[in-house]
Design a protein around this motif. Structure first.
Motif, PDB file in Angstrom:
ATOM      1  N   SER A 106       0.845  -1.173   0.000  1.00 34.22           N
ATOM      2  CA  SER A 106       0.000   0.000   0.000  1.00 34.22           C
ATOM      3  C   SER A 106       0.891   1.237   0.000  1.00 34.22           C
ATOM      4  O   SER A 106       1.788   1.328   0.832  1.00 34.22           O
ATOM      5  N   PRO A 107       0.700   2.160  -0.916  1.00 30.88           N
ATOM      6  CA  PRO A 107      -0.265   2.097  -1.998  1.00 30.88           C
ATOM      7  C   PRO A 107       0.129   1.019  -3.004  1.00 30.88           C
ATOM      8  O   PRO A 107       1.304   0.726  -3.188  1.00 30.88           O
ATOM      9  N   ARG A 108      -0.870   0.462  -3.633  1.00 25.54           N
ATOM     10  CA  ARG A 108      -0.662  -0.666  -4.533  1.00 25.54           C
ATOM     11  C   ARG A 108       0.101  -0.255  -5.788  1.00 25.54           C
ATOM     12  O   ARG A 108      -0.329   0.634  -6.511  1.00 25.54           O
ATOM     13  N   PRO A 109       1.242  -0.918  -6.029  1.00 27.93           N
ATOM     14  CA  PRO A 109       1.989  -0.584  -7.243  1.00 27.93           C
ATOM     15  C   PRO A 109       1.372  -1.253  -8.469  1.00 27.93           C
ATOM     16  O   PRO A 109       0.622  -2.222  -8.351  1.00 27.93           O
ATOM     17  N   TYR A 110       1.694  -0.705  -9.617  1.00 24.23           N
ATOM     18  CA  TYR A 110       1.284  -1.327 -10.876  1.00 24.23           C
ATOM     19  C   TYR A 110       2.408  -2.266 -11.299  1.00 24.23           C
ATOM     20  O   TYR A 110       3.542  -1.830 -11.465  1.00 24.23           O
ATOM     21  N   VAL A 111       2.070  -3.550 -11.421  1.00 24.74           N
ATOM     22  CA  VAL A 111       3.071  -4.558 -11.766  1.00 24.74           C
ATOM     23  C   VAL A 111       2.932  -4.917 -13.244  1.00 24.74           C
ATOM     24  O   VAL A 111       1.871  -5.358 -13.687  1.00 24.74           O
ATOM     25  N   ILE A 112       4.031  -4.697 -13.971  1.00 22.33           N
ATOM     26  CA  ILE A 112       4.101  -5.050 -15.384  1.00 22.33           C
ATOM     27  C   ILE A 112       4.936  -6.325 -15.473  1.00 22.33           C
ATOM     28  O   ILE A 112       6.107  -6.326 -15.089  1.00 22.33           O
ATOM     29  N   LEU A 113       4.327  -7.392 -15.941  1.00 19.96           N
ATOM     30  CA  LEU A 113       5.005  -8.683 -16.045  1.00 19.96           C
ATOM     31  C   LEU A 113       5.671  -8.806 -17.409  1.00 19.96           C
ATOM     32  O   LEU A 113       5.042  -8.553 -18.436  1.00 19.96           O
ATOM     33  N   LEU A 114       6.935  -9.193 -17.394  1.00 19.87           N
ATOM     34  CA  LEU A 114       7.646  -9.492 -18.639  1.00 19.87           C
ATOM     35  C   LEU A 114       7.657 -11.001 -18.796  1.00 19.87           C
ATOM     36  O   LEU A 114       7.971 -11.719 -17.849  1.00 19.87           O
TER      37      LEU A 114
END
Length: 169
Positions: A106-114
């Motif tokens: 928190s705050p929630r991160p944006y996770v970009i998966l490769l």
């Protein structure tokens, strides 16, 4: 006469200044002036990592690189970067658990998966564990720029919704 001319000139200068200020805000909205996105990239050594370094330098991102996925700990909430780029190959069998742990911050991160492959099953799984986006590896400069821009915009909007400015009340 002369006094009135001075008042009119001052008025015109004030109006001109306000017009310039408003025009500059349209060109550079308040959100655009915020500092560069902080990004944690959990990516192994190799071409993708080198490309991320180059892109981040050119784009002005605050990028931290790491290749140790397990046991990521952030001391306090503000240590969690808004955007996390996570290479699935760092932990092929446990990537879902890692993304789930990251998404609980928190705050929630944006996770970009490769990932070398991306299909609807992987997308569904990523959404289920709290991830935000998938990019195929090897990464493409334009796609990573768009993904980070989108994540940064969404993260900032999420923060504004959580804590509205006093001006919007």
């Amino acid at each position: 006469g002369r006094c009135m001319e001075r008042v009119i000139d001052q008025w015109r200068a004030l109006v001109y200044g306000l017009e310039r200020l408003l025009a500059s805000r349209r060109l550079h909205p308040a959100g655009a002036r915020q500092k560069a996105p902080r990004i944690l990239a959990l990516v192994p050594q190799g071409p993708d990592r080198l490309l991320l370094q180059t892109i981040s330098r050119d784009a002005g991102w605050a990028l931290t690189l790491s290749e140790t996925a397990p046991g990521i700990a952030f001391g306090c909430q503000s240590d969690t970067p808004p955007i996390i780029i996570y290479d699935r190959e760092l932990s092929p069998r446990h990537w879902g658990e890692m993304v789930r742990d990251l998404a609980r911050k928190s705050p929630r991160p944006y996770v970009i998966l490769l990932s070398p492959n991306a299909d609807t099953n992987l997308w569904d799984e990523l959404q289920r564990v709290g991830g935000s986006d998938i990019l195929r590896t090897p990464i493409n400069r334009d796609k990573i720029l768009r993904a980070v821009k989108r994540a940064w915009l969404l993260w900032r909007n999420q923060q504004q919704v959580r804590s509205p400015s006093p001006h919007s009340l």
